[in-house]
Scaffold this active site. Structure first.
Site, PDB file in Angstrom:
ATOM      1  N   HIS A   1       0.876  -1.172   0.000  1.00 58.00           N
ATOM      2  CA  HIS A   1       0.000   0.000   0.000  1.00 58.00           C
ATOM      3  C   HIS A   1       0.918   1.228   0.000  1.00 58.00           C
ATOM      4  CE1 HIS A   1      -2.906  -2.976   1.884  1.00 58.00           C
ATOM      5  NE2 HIS A   1      -3.366  -2.697   0.677  1.00 58.00           N
TER       6      HIS A   1
ATOM      7  N   GLU B   1       1.530  -5.310  11.112  1.00 60.34           N
ATOM      8  CA  GLU B   1       0.936  -3.976  11.219  1.00 60.34           C
ATOM      9  C   GLU B   1       1.708  -3.214  12.289  1.00 60.34           C
ATOM     10  OE1 GLU B   1      -1.347  -2.660   9.380  1.00 60.34           O
ATOM     11  OE2 GLU B   1      -2.176  -4.407   8.334  1.00 60.34           O
TER      12      GLU B   1
ATOM     13  N   HIS C   1       3.240  -3.414   6.966  1.00 58.70           N
ATOM     14  CA  HIS C   1       2.151  -2.460   6.698  1.00 58.70           C
ATOM     15  C   HIS C   1       1.968  -1.502   7.870  1.00 58.70           C
ATOM     16  CE1 HIS C   1      -0.023  -4.502   3.250  1.00 58.70           C
ATOM     17  NE2 HIS C   1       0.887  -5.408   3.602  1.00 58.70           N
TER      18      HIS C   1
ATOM     19  N   GLU D   1       1.763   3.681   3.053  1.00 56.02           N
ATOM     20  CA  GLU D   1       2.191   3.127   4.352  1.00 56.02           C
ATOM     21  C   GLU D   1       3.711   3.255   4.431  1.00 56.02           C
ATOM     22  OE1 GLU D   1       0.294  -0.718   4.580  1.00 56.02           O
ATOM     23  OE2 GLU D   1      -1.694   0.177   4.400  1.00 56.02           O
TER      24      GLU D   1
HETATM   25  O1  LIG Z   1      -6.161  -0.339   8.137  1.00 54.78           O
HETATM   26  C1  LIG Z   1      -6.703  -1.059   7.320  1.00 54.78           C
HETATM   27  O2  LIG Z   1      -7.949  -1.107   7.195  1.00 54.78           O
HETATM   28  C2  LIG Z   1      -5.874  -1.952   6.418  1.00 54.78           C
HETATM   29  C3  LIG Z   1      -4.427  -2.087   6.819  1.00 54.78           C
HETATM   30  C4  LIG Z   1      -3.798  -3.091   5.879  1.00 54.78           C
HETATM   31  O3  LIG Z   1      -3.386  -2.725   4.809  1.00 54.78           O
HETATM   32  N1  LIG Z   1      -3.868  -4.369   6.279  1.00 54.78           N
HETATM   33  C5  LIG Z   1      -3.591  -5.450   5.401  1.00 54.78           C
HETATM   34  C6  LIG Z   1      -3.774  -6.759   6.117  1.00 54.78           C
HETATM   35  C7  LIG Z   1      -3.417  -7.923   5.234  1.00 54.78           C
HETATM   36  C8  LIG Z   1      -3.783  -9.279   5.839  1.00 54.78           C
HETATM   37  O4  LIG Z   1      -4.987  -9.547   5.988  1.00 54.78           O
HETATM   38  O5  LIG Z   1      -2.862 -10.077   6.117  1.00 54.78           O
HETATM   39  C9  LIG Z   1      -4.566  -5.348   4.248  1.00 54.78           C
HETATM   40  O6  LIG Z   1      -5.736  -5.007   4.492  1.00 54.78           O
HETATM   41  O7  LIG Z   1      -4.172  -5.634   3.122  1.00 54.78           O
HETATM   42 ZN    ZN Z   2      -1.420  -2.073   4.190  1.00 55.90          ZN
END
Ligand SMILES: O=C(O)CCC(=O)N[C@@H](CCC(=O)O)C(=O)O
Ligand code: ZN
Length: 336
Positions: free
Chosen positions: A59, A215, A151, A62
């Site tokens: 992303h 995260e 992320h 980030e």
């Molecule tokens: O803050 C958010 O809503 C999204 C943060 C983020 O990019 N998280 C990843 C997690 C990936 C996973 O599920 O392993 C995403 O949503 O892609």
């Molecule tokens: Zn992300």
């Protein structure tokens, strides 16, 4: 410092390096593969058999994890960090990084495990390219494979730093990897219980790597990440790279909270409504009986789980995608 140590600068400028391969003073070979992709190879006598994939910028907005990888790579290029592991550095979505946006046309992290084949556009092409880069990197047999996809989140979080651990039928989550995450400063791990289309799920499921989405805090623009403390993770990554970690089998899981996914909330239509304030934090508790969301027809998301919490609530996602996850404390744990 060697030009290839400036992978971030090259990537943000959309430039190719004049020389694609360089040797550091320490005898480490750095090889530019394509935009945002660089392989680091230690001298053969020092190689400890670990293949480590470090990705950030899947992303584009980030930036704390992107800055973290930039620091590690620059220190390797200067000969200050002396790798014993083979490493692949990946900046996931250069186009989105250049504009400071999450994505250009669509969310890159919903296009792995082949999902890119059903789409077109810059992110679909990049997901295909990233899959190939990871597959080639992890192709040497009989080596240990580890992937951290770094992320930051859209919103604040009651638990600042946490990992998401992918799922594969018949494969147990590893206690040693949980201990390593704890030592790296993670306060919680969310254990997935079904396959998924994110990058770490691809490397875990298809390439046999131990793989995690990490995260690290709230997403902010470049240079404004003072509030995101990645010191413990940075130190641990340095130790993993240099092969100087203390034995994991003796490391403790104390203080690590484990959750599992109870339900994914999928947005089916434009009629989707999420009944949460816009500034709700990740890991916010949800009381039993609470109407979390509703969608077309009679679709209702009512909380039934004991100890439920919400993460990644986002009613603005495209129809068909995850608009949040209801999680609960993990119960029976089968660790390897
Ligand atoms: O803050 C958010 O809503 C999204 C943060 C983020 O990019 N998280 C990843 C997690 C990936 C996973 O599920 O392993 C995403 O949503 O892609
Ligand atoms: Zn992300």
């Amino acid at each position: 410092m060697l030009a290839l140590g400036k992978l971030l600068e090259l990537t943000l400028a959309g430039r190719e390096p004049a020389e694609k391969t360089q040797l550091t003073v320490d005898g480490v070979r750095m090889r530019w593969l394509t935009e945002g992709a660089l392989e680091v190879r230690p001298p053969e006598v020092r190689d400890n058999g670990l293949d480590l994939l470090l990705s950030a910028g899947i992303h584009g907005n980030e930036t704390a994890p992107i800055e973290l990888l930039d620091r590690l790579l620059q220190a390797i290029a200067r000969g200050e960090i002396k790798p014993r592991a083979r490493i692949l550095f990946l900046f996931g979505n250069p186009g989105a990084m250049r504009t400071g946006a999450r994505f250009v046309e669509e969310d890159l992290n919903r296009l792995f495990n082949g999902r890119h084949e059903t789409s077109s556009g810059p992110e679909a092409l990049r997901a295909c390219e990233l899959e190939h880069l990871a597959e080639t990197f992890f192709s040497p047999p009989e080596r240990t494979r580890l992937h951290y996809d770094l992320h930051t989140a859209i919103r604040g979080s009651k638990i600042e730093q946490f990992a998401l651990y992918p799922y594969k039928e018949g494969r147990a989550h590893s206690r040693n990897e949980l201990a390593r995450l704890r030592a790296a400063g993670m306060e919680a791990v969310l254990l997935q219980n079904k396959p998924s289309i994110v990058f770490s799920a691809y490397t875990y499921d298809k390439l046999g790597a131990e793989a995690f989405t990490l995260e690290l805090g709230k997403a902010r623009p470049f240079g404004q990440n003072g509030g995101v403390n990645v010191e413990r993770l940075e130190l641990r990554l340095q130790q993993i790279i240099e092969g100087t970690e203390s034995p994991l089998a003796e490391a403790s899981l104390d203080g690590l909270q484990l959750f599992s996914v109870a339900r994914e909330v999928i947005k089916h239509s434009d009629a989707f409504i999420l009944h949460l304030p816009a500034d709700v934090e990740n890991f916010c508790e949800l009381p039993k009986g609470y109407l979390l969301a509703q969608d077309t027809g009679k679709t209702r998301w009512i909380i039934e789980e004991e100890g439920a919490r919400i993460i990644f609530p986002n009613p603005k996602v495209k129809n068909g995608l995850r608009a949040g996850m209801i999680i609960e404390p993990a119960r029976a744990l089968a660790l390897a």
